[in-house]
Design a protein around this motif. Structure first.
Motif, PDB file in Angstrom:
ATOM      1  N   GLU A  69       1.165  -4.414  11.661  1.00  0.00           N
ATOM      2  CA  GLU A  69       2.192  -3.351  11.693  1.00  0.00           C
ATOM      3  C   GLU A  69       3.481  -3.713  11.718  1.00  0.00           C
ATOM      4  O   GLU A  69       4.415  -2.839  11.199  1.00  0.00           O
ATOM      5  N   LYS A 118      -4.724   0.603  21.361  1.00  0.00           N
ATOM      6  CA  LYS A 118      -4.019   0.807  20.367  1.00  0.00           C
ATOM      7  C   LYS A 118      -2.742   1.056  20.893  1.00  0.00           C
ATOM      8  O   LYS A 118      -1.452   0.643  20.346  1.00  0.00           O
ATOM      9  N   ASP A 172      -1.548  -1.064   4.428  1.00  0.00           N
ATOM     10  CA  ASP A 172      -1.805   0.182   5.196  1.00  0.00           C
ATOM     11  C   ASP A 172      -3.077   0.190   5.456  1.00  0.00           C
ATOM     12  O   ASP A 172      -3.512   0.748   6.597  1.00  0.00           O
ATOM     13  N   LEU A 208       7.150   5.227  13.623  1.00  0.00           N
ATOM     14  CA  LEU A 208       6.639   4.134  13.236  1.00  0.00           C
ATOM     15  C   LEU A 208       5.563   4.455  12.337  1.00  0.00           C
ATOM     16  O   LEU A 208       4.671   5.531  12.493  1.00  0.00           O
ATOM     17  N   THR A 209       5.025   4.056  11.273  1.00  0.00           N
ATOM     18  CA  THR A 209       3.885   4.366  10.598  1.00  0.00           C
ATOM     19  C   THR A 209       2.914   4.172  11.412  1.00  0.00           C
ATOM     20  O   THR A 209       1.640   4.720  11.536  1.00  0.00           O
ATOM     21  N   SER A 210       2.913   2.981  12.201  1.00  0.00           N
ATOM     22  CA  SER A 210       1.618   2.735  13.211  1.00  0.00           C
ATOM     23  C   SER A 210       1.262   3.774  14.219  1.00  0.00           C
ATOM     24  O   SER A 210       0.369   3.815  14.848  1.00  0.00           O
ATOM     25  N   ARG A 211       2.354   4.707  14.374  1.00  0.00           N
ATOM     26  CA  ARG A 211       1.944   5.771  15.345  1.00  0.00           C
ATOM     27  C   ARG A 211       1.145   6.957  14.645  1.00  0.00           C
ATOM     28  O   ARG A 211       0.617   7.963  15.309  1.00  0.00           O
ATOM     29  N   ALA A 212       1.161   6.820  13.362  1.00  0.00           N
ATOM     30  CA  ALA A 212       0.521   7.993  12.874  1.00  0.00           C
ATOM     31  C   ALA A 212      -0.941   7.530  12.299  1.00  0.00           C
ATOM     32  O   ALA A 212      -1.333   6.742  11.510  1.00  0.00           O
ATOM     33  N   GLU A 213      -1.958   8.031  13.284  1.00  0.00           N
ATOM     34  CA  GLU A 213      -3.358   7.406  12.992  1.00  0.00           C
ATOM     35  C   GLU A 213      -3.921   7.888  11.791  1.00  0.00           C
ATOM     36  O   GLU A 213      -4.906   7.325  11.209  1.00  0.00           O
ATOM     37  N   VAL A 242       4.658  -4.187   8.385  1.00  0.00           N
ATOM     38  CA  VAL A 242       4.670  -2.855   7.631  1.00  0.00           C
ATOM     39  C   VAL A 242       5.811  -2.028   8.212  1.00  0.00           C
ATOM     40  O   VAL A 242       6.708  -1.477   7.320  1.00  0.00           O
ATOM     41  N   ASP A 243       6.159  -2.009   9.513  1.00  0.00           N
ATOM     42  CA  ASP A 243       7.146  -1.304   9.985  1.00  0.00           C
ATOM     43  C   ASP A 243       8.537  -1.833   9.961  1.00  0.00           C
ATOM     44  O   ASP A 243       9.473  -1.193  10.144  1.00  0.00           O
ATOM     45  N   GLN A 278     -10.465   8.986   6.390  1.00  0.00           N
ATOM     46  CA  GLN A 278      -9.521   9.682   7.163  1.00  0.00           C
ATOM     47  C   GLN A 278      -9.529  11.035   7.222  1.00  0.00           C
ATOM     48  O   GLN A 278      -9.240  11.676   8.343  1.00  0.00           O
ATOM     49  N   PRO A 334      -4.932  -3.389   0.616  1.00  0.00           N
ATOM     50  CA  PRO A 334      -3.323  -3.449   0.791  1.00  0.00           C
ATOM     51  C   PRO A 334      -2.991  -3.343   2.511  1.00  0.00           C
ATOM     52  O   PRO A 334      -4.305  -2.871   3.024  1.00  0.00           O
ATOM     53  N   TRP A 378      -7.457  -1.013  13.456  1.00  0.00           N
ATOM     54  CA  TRP A 378      -7.686   0.132  14.413  1.00  0.00           C
ATOM     55  C   TRP A 378      -9.056   0.464  14.803  1.00  0.00           C
ATOM     56  O   TRP A 378      -9.307   0.622  16.195  1.00  0.00           O
ATOM     57  N   GLY A 433       0.859  -1.182  -0.029  1.00  0.00           N
ATOM     58  CA  GLY A 433       0.049  -0.015  -0.149  1.00  0.00           C
ATOM     59  C   GLY A 433       0.819   1.231   0.017  1.00  0.00           C
ATOM     60  O   GLY A 433       1.841   1.430   0.584  1.00  0.00           O
ATOM     61  N   PRO A 434       0.459   2.182  -0.781  1.00  0.00           N
ATOM     62  CA  PRO A 434       1.149   3.355  -0.696  1.00  0.00           C
ATOM     63  C   PRO A 434       1.479   4.218   0.440  1.00  0.00           C
ATOM     64  O   PRO A 434       2.758   5.021   0.577  1.00  0.00           O
ATOM     65  N   ALA A 435       0.644   4.052   1.560  1.00  0.00           N
ATOM     66  CA  ALA A 435       0.982   4.850   2.748  1.00  0.00           C
ATOM     67  C   ALA A 435       2.164   4.102   3.480  1.00  0.00           C
ATOM     68  O   ALA A 435       2.608   4.806   4.216  1.00  0.00           O
ATOM     69  N   VAL A 436       2.552   3.039   3.276  1.00  0.00           N
ATOM     70  CA  VAL A 436       3.739   2.476   3.862  1.00  0.00           C
ATOM     71  C   VAL A 436       4.802   2.002   2.753  1.00  0.00           C
ATOM     72  O   VAL A 436       5.969   1.859   3.441  1.00  0.00           O
ATOM     73  N   ILE A 470       1.845  -1.652  19.927  1.00  0.00           N
ATOM     74  CA  ILE A 470       3.636  -1.488  19.617  1.00  0.00           C
ATOM     75  C   ILE A 470       4.412  -2.507  20.679  1.00  0.00           C
ATOM     76  O   ILE A 470       5.129  -3.021  20.144  1.00  0.00           O
ATOM     77  N   ARG A 481      -2.451   7.816   8.699  1.00  0.00           N
ATOM     78  CA  ARG A 481      -1.237   7.387   7.981  1.00  0.00           C
ATOM     79  C   ARG A 481      -1.704   7.411   6.351  1.00  0.00           C
ATOM     80  O   ARG A 481      -0.710   7.619   5.603  1.00  0.00           O
ATOM     81  N   LEU A 482      -2.746   7.047   6.239  1.00  0.00           N
ATOM     82  CA  LEU A 482      -3.291   6.875   4.656  1.00  0.00           C
ATOM     83  C   LEU A 482      -3.203   8.386   4.187  1.00  0.00           C
ATOM     84  O   LEU A 482      -2.954   8.517   2.910  1.00  0.00           O
ATOM     85  N   TYR A 535     -11.064   5.246   1.522  1.00  0.00           N
ATOM     86  CA  TYR A 535     -10.235   5.229   2.641  1.00  0.00           C
ATOM     87  C   TYR A 535      -9.744   6.603   3.025  1.00  0.00           C
ATOM     88  O   TYR A 535      -9.665   7.070   4.059  1.00  0.00           O
TER      89      TYR A 535
END
Ligand SMILES: Nc1nc2c(ncn2[C@@H]2O[C@H](COP(=O)(O)OP(=O)(O)OP(=O)(O)O)[C@@H](O)[C@H]2O)c(=O)[nH]1
Ligand SMILES: [Mg+2]
Lengths: 624, 459
Positions: free
Chosen positions: B177, B444, B422, A429-434, B180-181, A554, B420, B429, A90-93, B448, A436-437, A550
């Protein structure tokens, strides 16, 4: 003896990745700026891994670029390999990652600094900060020079009381055996900042001549020439490969046999290390069931034989390090050029900072980079840029420049730093960005270039290129939305059939057809329905069309998020007068002093009821 | 500042015959109008003046009636919150109010936070300054009460089930995650494991939702209507079930004219049992009204007992009534089995009323009554019985969160391979947020930690 050495608008201490960005930003925004460094030979040093980018970090680098920072341009001049990571996720990651030529990276940055108007470089150790009345006034170097400054940015990385640990051996030192900064910690504490201690580490470096690559798997770069900066010229540099090998049972046995000599386990190292970057000995102990761990052998540059052993950061004794390495396929006869080590250093608790990165305790004092308890060159550079911008705005008496979480990874990074308590160095991390999309590397320029222009960092060249791109993009999007096809259209039916896509039932636009997963925008160009606007714009259009649902979702979330972000709180609000807060919330709010109700809601220890209570009280004060 | 639309039941549960659903926000008049069927079709809600009262029904999307209600409209700024406010007075009590509320919540309206109406009243200037502290106290108190209620639900066995759901979801999110990360450490997502987790999640969520609905039935009870043509023995059955001579019994058809209700307990389930006027075409005005009312009661009931008279056989009147029962939960009771001359054969009944539970009984001789009680229990709990003995009661917020979690999990399962990573992560979430709401946690933040616990990260 003190002597008066001059007067600057902005002073920056430390010429690492944060300091370089801060100094360049300040100078480019028209401030007289001085940049102090312990060694002019070590500007923009990469003391750990030789790479820039990767998930979340690539987004940061692109954001720095969009705002008129330097990191992207610099790595584009100094890479030996560039790849895209996470293709297909996916483009966001999706993220660019470059292997850097460390020397070249430093050299290029130094050239840029030297050529920069308004910027003076100076090799000197700053030992004291003068801040009477809790306002920065001047800094004093070891050699007695006193420099007056309107604002000060401290970007000293891991140099503050740096202490290196290798097995039983310990000594004071900065990264890569540089001199540590011994006095500045005390100066910061005197100014009113509280400091903590973190630990990190780095693997040994080895000599390429002693490596048998036939036992490893080659990892070449991408064929395409990939660039971080939107304005870097295409340079098509030849790509060097990295190599993949792995540890063995024997390796792990050597580690286990020597745990009694490992500072990580003997209690010598007290600071908690980052979990995302554990020492090799830690991995062996924690994942005892694994017989093998991946190791990447990466060149440190074109003009050197030194290579980096990614995955093997360690503070085991030197003799154990040698034995560990030689138990690895391809490294049987390896020669170590630099020993791996752990380093402990002082950092500033970032909850003492405002979102502008200015310390609440001292007006005009900014900190950025690893000194704020982060890790990573990219995280450092991003903070340096923001601190540099805000130092200038401070001197000019203007409002600070703050990016929201919903706008950028930089916003996420700084917001997390200030509001969340961390007990390990912070890594983005990308997971920290709610959201991110919305925060992709492909649209960093669309998100931030205008903001960089407003603040005065985006020059005409970059801005004109951006305007052109935006115009082409909008025209092409209009074209896609306006060009429609009926089921009767032969060419379209043919294309759909060829792509195994369902035949049209009603009149549909190209934009709508593009939403189908099997359809590619390239085909529209080939069919002559769309003039080729170049790969960057095609990619952008494809993402915008395919992820529209999506993205919309967001964007709605962001609109809700912004309601509380826009509810501002006065900085000098007397929280003791706020009726009904829980004790913990009151304590935290007093400490962090959020600028908005939204920020308040993210502070650890402040719960939703406290936020409602706060809203009622704010309304009461407004009416009074 | 513009707020979103909120709603909540604003009368305490279980007290009084009428319960009120209160709604506030710019879109609430329109939203209620969409599910409001006024007695007088000339008077749609949006056209009504402020402070008007409107009688009608709340109906669901299929236009099925949920409850008879009195709706009042109060337009901004002259309302409690200073925004447009609608109050729906539900005649069917708390249970009906909850059902109406659920209907509103399906139309983009959010469940209000504890104390939120009062908060808005203050923020919009409807309450004066001196009341600020009182407002804060209300918010604090309501929050604490809500927390306590939510928490007491989640003790013992229940907490283990919820924990299990949280745990799986966090694991799933950590898998996505991490891939991805930390692509180089973790590699691709294990789609098989992800699919398995989602499947299990859906099962556990279903179980929990069923258990919650079961709890709701034991707490709130059900409405059971007795219906049938005149003289079939409806009043006799009511009296037999409640073990009192409450309804008048005669052999004159058309004895019962009004709805007679009473409360009994069947196998621990509180049941409101309603005897209705026998349904037939009639010239008598009083009886006509009774018949209309009966049909209304039957439509609103959770379960109907449809009585047939073995002495008279199946007549046109029976078939006319049957039309009203086609899409309902119903039990067919063949009464007067004791009679010597029977004109109904159970085989025929089975053919005509396919798929319905059929019981042969004699109310007078007390035969078939146990079987009837069994059938009532089974029908009411239909599909909600499980081998496990989860005993759980969710409040509205928790129930809403559970339903949201389930629908997200279902969507995730469908889109697992096509969306995908992401985006998939973002959908997870959403599910995490919903499940977190059940126990009031921010899950959430645990993801991590979980990444580092479950995966060997570190280059
Ligand atoms: N033989 C026999 N007679 C019954 C039975 N149940 C009721 N009856 C008789 O049937 C007659 C009508 O009974 P009700 O209970 O008043 O009937 P209903 O359905 O309420 O009639 P309406 O109120 O007029 O609609 C009475 O004479 C009852 O005694 C039964 O099981 N067997
Ligand atoms: Mg009767």
């Amino acid at each position: 003896m003190l002597y008066d050495a001059g007067k600057y608008d902005v002073a920056v201490i430390g010429a690492g990745h944060a300091g370089c960005e801060a100094a360049l930003a300040a100078a480019r925004m028209g401030c007289r700026t001085i940049l102090f460094t312990l060694s002019l030979d070590n500007v923009a040093l990469m003391p750990c891994n030789p790479s820039v980018g990767g998930p979340a970090k690539a987004q940061l680098v692109r954001e720095i670029d969009a705002l008129g920072g330097e990191m992207a341009l610099n790595i584009d001049k100094a890479n030996i390999q560039v790849r895209t990571i996470n293709t297909g996720k996916g483009p966001a990651v999706q993220a660019l990652r470059a292997q850097a030529d460390k020397r070249e990276y430093q050299h290029e940055m130094l050239q840029t600094l030297l050529k920069q108007k308004n910027l003076d470089l100076l090799m000197a150790e700053v030992e004291e900060i003068e801040a009477p009345d809790r306002k920065v006034q001047a800094v004093i170097t070891k050699t007695g020079a006193r420099y007056e400054c309107g604002a000060l940015v401290v970007t000293t990385g891991t140099y503050l009381k740096g202490r290196i640990i290798i097995g039983e051996v310990m000594y004071d030192g900065g990264p890569g055996n540089q001199f540590p900064a011994t006095k500045l910690s005390a100066a910061l504490e005197k100014a009113g900042l509280r400091l903590g201690r973190f630990k990190t580490g780095t693997p040994p470096r080895i000599d390429q001549k002693s490596v048998d690559f036939s036992k490893m798997i080659e990892q070449p770069g991408d064929e395409k020439t990939l660039r971080f900066s939107h304005i870097s010229p295409e340079n098509g540099r030849p790509q060097l490969s990295c190599w993949l090998t792995h540890s063995t049972r024997e390796t792990h046995q050597i580690v286990m046999d020597n745990l009694d000599r490992a500072p990580m386990f003997t209690g010598v190292i007290k600071g908690r290390g980052p979990r995302y970057c554990p020492s090799f000995e830690d991995k062996v102990v924690r994942y005892a069931h694994k017989d093998s761990h991946q190791l990447f052998i990466e060149p440190e540059g074109r003009e050197t034989d030194e290579m980096y052993v990614q995955g093997l950061n360690t503070s085991l004794p030197e003799d154990v390090q040698i034995r560990v390495l030689r138990s690895i396929p391809g490294l049987e006869n390896v020669h170590i050029t630099r020993t791996g080590y752990a380093i402990e250093y002082d950092y500033v608790f970032p909850s003492q900072l405002k979102l502008s990165l200015e310390a609440r305790a001292v007006e005009g004092l900014f900190t950025a980079g690893q000194i704020n308890g982060t890790s990573g060159y990219e995280e450092a550079a991003a903070q340096g840029l923001i601190a540099g911008i805000n130092a200038v705005l401070k001197v000019q008496g203007k409002e600070p420049f703050i990016l929201k979480r919903s706008q950028s990874y930089i916003g996420v990074l700084i917001d997390d730093l200030v509001n969340k308590e961390a007990d390990e160095p912070y890594r983005l991390l990308t997971s920290r960005a709610e959201y991110r999309l919305l925060l992709r590397q492909d649209n960093a320029d669309l998100r931030l270039t205008e903001l960089g222009r407003d603040v005065g960092l985006v020059d005409d060249y970059r801005y004109n290129r951006f305007q052109e791109k935006k115009k082409t993009l909008e025209e092409a999007r209009e074209k896609l939305k306006k060009t429609t096809f009926t089921p009767a259209d032969q060419t379209m039916s043919g294309l759909l059939e060829q792509k195994k896509s369902a035949a049209l039932k009603d009149r549909l636009s190209l934009w709508e057809i593009l939403r189908r997963p099997e359809m590619k925008i390239r085909d529209f160009v080939v069919a002559g329905w769309l003039e080729d606007p170049g790969p960057e714009i095609l990619e952008q259009l494809e993402i915008q069309a395919k992820y529209e649902g999506y993205i919309k979702k967001q964007e709605d979330q962001v609109a809700r998020f912004n309601k509380l972000e826009d509810k501002k709180i006065r900085e000098d609000l007397d929280y003791d007068q706020v009726y009904g807060l829980s004790n913990e919330a009151r304590q935290k709010l007093k400490e962090v002093r959020p600028v908005s109700v939204g920020q308040a809601s993210r502070i650890s220890g402040v719960n939703p009821a406290d936020i409602n209570v706060l809203l009622i009280n704010l309304e009461k004060m407004r009416r009074n | 500042m513009m707020y979103d639309d909120i709603a909540a039941v604003s009368t305490p549960p279980g007290e009084g015959g009428i319960a009120i659903v209160r709604l506030s926000g710019t879109g609430v008049i329109q939203a209620v109008a969409e599910c409001f069927l006024p007695f007088n079709p000339q008077l749609p809600l949006p056209a009504r003046a402020s402070f008007s009262l409107n009688l009608g029904w709340i109906v669901d999307r299929e236009k099925e009636k949920i409850d008879e209600v009195l709706v009042s409209v109060m337009r901004a700024p002259k309302s409690y919150t200073g925004e447009d406010v609608v109050e729906v007075n539900c005649h069917g009590g708390t249970l009906a109010a909850r059902k109406c509320l659920e209907e509103f919540l399906q139309r983009g309206i959010r469940l209000a936070e504890p104390g939120e109406f009062t908060k808005r009243a203050f923020l919009s200037g409807r309450l004066d300054l001196s009341q600020a502290e009182a407002v804060v106290d209300i918010i604090r108190a309501k929050n604490e009460k809500a927390m306590k209620m939510a928490v007491s639900n989640l003790e013992g066995k229940n907490s283990a089930v919820i924990k299990n759901i949280e745990d799986r979801l966090i694991r799933l999110n950590a898998m996505v995650e991490a891939s991805v990360d930390f692509p180089e450490d973790v590699g691709e997502l294990d789609y098989r494991e992800a699919g398995d987790i989602l499947l299990e999640l859906e099962e556990v969520l279903n179980k929990l939702i069923r258990a919650g609905e079961r709890g709701e039935i034991y707490r709130e009870g059900v409405n059971v209507a007795i219906c049938g043509k005149p003289n079939v023995g409806k009043s006799s059955l009511l009296n037999a079930l409640i073990r009192k001579d409450k309804a008048i019994v005669t052999d004159i058809p058309g004895t019962t004219r009004d709805v007679i209700e009473d409360y009994i307990n069947i196998r621990g389930i509180p049941v409101k049992i309603m005897d209705t006027a026998g349904i037939r075409g009639t010239e008598d005005l009083v009886e006509q009204i009774g018949v209309e009312k009966s049909i209304q009661v039957i439509e609103n009931a959770d379960l109907a007992i449809f009585m047939l008279d073995m002495g008279t056989g199946i007549s046109q009147e029976d078939m006319d009534l049957y039309i009203h029962l086609k899409n309902k939960k119903a039990i067919i009771l063949l009464n007067k089995e004791d009679l010597a001359h029977k004109h109904i054969k159970p085989e025929d009944v089975e053919k005509i009323f396919k798929g319905f539970k059929i019981i042969t009984a004699s109310v007078i001789e007390d035969r078939g009554m146990d079987e009837l009680e069994d059938a009532i229990e089974n029908m009411v709990l239909e599909g909600k019985l499980d081998s496990d003995d989860l005993d759980i009661m969710f409040n509205m917020r928790q129930k809403k969160a559970l339903l949201k979690a389930r629908s997200t999990v279902q969507e995730l399962r469908e889109s697992l391979e096509s969306v995908p990573l992401d985006c998939l992560g973002v959908d997870v979430w959403e599910a995490l947020e919903a499940v977190g709401e059940i126990s009031g946690k921010t899950l959430k933040e645990e993801v991590i930690d979980r990444i580092f616990r479950d995966f060997c990260i570190g280059k």
